[in-house]
Design a protein around this motif. Structure first.
Motif, short mmCIF file in Angstrom:
data_model
loop_
_atom_site.label_atom_id
_atom_site.label_comp_id
_atom_site.label_asym_id
_atom_site.label_seq_id
_atom_site.Cartn_x
_atom_site.Cartn_y
_atom_site.Cartn_z
N ARG A 126 11.01 -25.14 -34.45
CA ARG A 126 10.00 -24.46 -34.97
C ARG A 126 9.73 -23.26 -34.33
O ARG A 126 9.31 -22.19 -34.74
N ALA A 127 10.01 -23.38 -33.02
CA ALA A 127 9.82 -22.24 -32.04
C ALA A 127 11.02 -21.19 -32.27
O ALA A 127 10.60 -19.87 -32.35
N THR A 128 12.01 -21.38 -32.68
CA THR A 128 13.18 -20.66 -33.05
C THR A 128 12.72 -19.97 -34.23
O THR A 128 12.92 -18.46 -34.52
N ASP A 129 12.33 -20.56 -35.21
CA ASP A 129 12.05 -19.96 -36.49
C ASP A 129 10.88 -19.04 -36.66
O ASP A 129 10.78 -18.09 -37.10
N ALA A 130 9.83 -19.31 -35.56
CA ALA A 130 8.85 -18.45 -35.28
C ALA A 130 9.00 -17.31 -34.20
O ALA A 130 8.22 -16.35 -34.11
N GLY A 131 10.35 -17.29 -33.64
CA GLY A 131 10.80 -16.31 -32.74
C GLY A 131 10.18 -16.23 -31.47
O GLY A 131 9.78 -15.16 -30.63
N LYS A 132 9.67 -17.43 -31.03
CA LYS A 132 8.83 -17.76 -29.74
C LYS A 132 9.59 -18.45 -28.75
O LYS A 132 10.17 -19.24 -29.29
N PRO A 133 9.18 -18.31 -27.51
CA PRO A 133 9.87 -19.33 -26.61
C PRO A 133 9.08 -20.55 -26.55
O PRO A 133 7.79 -20.67 -27.15
N LEU A 134 9.77 -21.66 -26.20
CA LEU A 134 9.05 -23.04 -26.22
C LEU A 134 8.81 -23.34 -24.53
O LEU A 134 9.96 -23.63 -23.69
N PRO A 135 7.79 -23.36 -24.15
CA PRO A 135 7.29 -23.80 -22.83
C PRO A 135 7.68 -25.32 -22.42
O PRO A 135 7.00 -25.94 -23.17
N THR A 136 8.37 -25.53 -21.56
CA THR A 136 8.54 -26.85 -21.11
C THR A 136 8.68 -26.84 -19.48
O THR A 136 8.95 -25.82 -18.84
N LEU A 137 8.77 -28.12 -19.39
CA LEU A 137 8.90 -28.28 -17.66
C LEU A 137 9.75 -29.56 -17.44
O LEU A 137 9.55 -30.57 -17.90
N ALA A 138 10.74 -29.46 -16.54
CA ALA A 138 11.62 -30.70 -16.19
C ALA A 138 11.70 -30.75 -14.62
O ALA A 138 11.98 -29.68 -13.94
N LEU A 139 11.54 -31.93 -14.32
CA LEU A 139 11.93 -32.12 -12.58
C LEU A 139 12.99 -33.28 -12.62
O LEU A 139 12.83 -34.12 -13.41
N ASP A 140 13.68 -32.98 -11.78
CA ASP A 140 14.83 -34.10 -11.59
C ASP A 140 15.42 -34.24 -10.12
O ASP A 140 15.58 -32.98 -9.55
N THR A 141 15.08 -35.06 -9.49
CA THR A 141 15.47 -35.54 -8.34
C THR A 141 16.19 -36.83 -7.88
O THR A 141 15.99 -37.69 -8.79
N GLU A 142 16.46 -37.13 -6.79
CA GLU A 142 16.88 -38.45 -6.38
C GLU A 142 16.40 -39.15 -5.12
O GLU A 142 15.79 -37.93 -4.23
N ILE A 143 15.96 -40.20 -5.05
CA ILE A 143 15.29 -40.82 -4.06
C ILE A 143 16.05 -42.45 -3.82
O ILE A 143 16.32 -43.05 -4.58
N ALA A 144 16.22 -42.40 -2.58
CA ALA A 144 17.16 -43.62 -2.14
C ALA A 144 15.76 -44.72 -1.33
O ALA A 144 15.48 -44.21 -0.26
N PHE A 145 15.53 -45.73 -2.00
CA PHE A 145 14.49 -46.56 -1.32
C PHE A 145 15.21 -47.71 -0.27
O PHE A 145 16.04 -48.31 -0.80
N ARG A 146 14.44 -47.80 0.76
CA ARG A 146 15.04 -48.65 1.67
C ARG A 146 14.87 -50.15 1.24
O ARG A 146 15.69 -51.00 1.79
N SER A 147 13.89 -50.34 0.26
CA SER A 147 13.67 -52.00 -0.06
C SER A 147 12.86 -51.94 -1.27
O SER A 147 12.33 -50.77 -1.83
N ALA A 148 12.67 -52.89 -2.02
CA ALA A 148 12.11 -52.82 -3.24
C ALA A 148 10.76 -52.90 -3.04
O ALA A 148 9.95 -52.50 -3.84
N ARG A 149 10.20 -53.26 -1.88
CA ARG A 149 8.84 -53.00 -1.42
C ARG A 149 8.40 -51.53 -1.18
O ARG A 149 7.38 -51.31 -1.67
N GLU A 150 9.22 -50.92 -0.75
CA GLU A 150 8.90 -49.55 -0.65
C GLU A 150 9.08 -48.88 -2.11
O GLU A 150 8.22 -47.98 -2.26
N ARG A 151 9.95 -49.18 -2.87
CA ARG A 151 9.88 -48.91 -4.23
C ARG A 151 8.76 -49.00 -5.08
O ARG A 151 8.20 -48.17 -5.79
#
Length: 199
Positions: A126-151
């Motif tokens: 729909r944004a393409t048909d209207a000639g408008k940009p589509l505002p989005t946000l994405a965050l992607d990272t990694e985290i290593a937990f020491r234990s299930a309790r900390e997770r």
């Protein structure tokens, strides 16, 4: 060429998933002729042309000009996108699972991911048909937990932080307010495949 194209039509999905055609889509990141593709894939030019016609009929490849070579004029083709994803919508009702209430289940995560693909694909169209940009946000990272309790502790703190932010910024009564979906997910990172040793 688009970065990503989401395939929603079942017939187009079937065409793209056929092994030779999937390989052609990968090869056509750069324009190429049927003759060049035939050499790369070890197939006849007639067979390549057959597959190219099928891909073109579903809007997955498009003409990219012509080139004179050896006294002949060759048509060049290119893929319409750098990569493709098949939307769960291509499966109709079978691809639209109910969102499970258990937010810690893998089924819930997959249902949310599928919904995201379906919704964002429609918004892009729909944004393409209207000639408008589509505002989005994405965050992607990694985290290593020491234990299930900390997770578990991290999950609780993250939930509290997101809930606080949403309560501060959410106002569906404001004039012109537009509701956005916020999805926060986590899953174990797949192990890297073992390195192959040279024989």
């Amino acid at each position: 060429m688009r970065d990503v194209e989401v395939i929603e039509d079942p017939a187009a999905a079937a065409v793209a998933l056929e092994p030779v055609r999937a390989r052609l889509l990968a090869e056509l990141a750069e324009p190429a002729s049927a003759a060049a593709l035939a050499t790369r894939l070890g197939l006849t030019r007639q067979k390549i042309n057959y597959h190219l016609r099928a891909l073109e009929s579903h809007g997955l490849v498009e003409p990219a000009g012509e080139r004179r070579w050896g006294g002949l004029t060759e048509r060049l083709f290119t893929a319409t996108a750098a990569s493709y994803q098949v939307s769960p919508a291509a499966l109709g009702e079978a691809g639209t699972p109910a969102v499970e209430p258990d937010r810690l289940s893998s089924g819930y995560l997959l249902a949310i991911a599928g919904r995201t693909v379906r919704e964002v694909a429609g918004l892009i169209r729909r944004a393409t048909d209207a000639g408008k940009p589509l505002p989005t946000l994405a965050l992607d990272t990694e985290i290593a937990f020491r234990s299930a309790r900390e997770r578990a502790a991290f999950t609780d703190e993250l939930t509290t932080a997101v809930t606080d932010l949403v309560s501060r910024y959410h106002d569906e009564t404001a004039p012109g307010a537009r509701t956005h979906r916020l999805v926060v997910s986590a899953h174990p990172k797949p192990a890297a495949p073992p390195a192959t040793r040279a024989g």
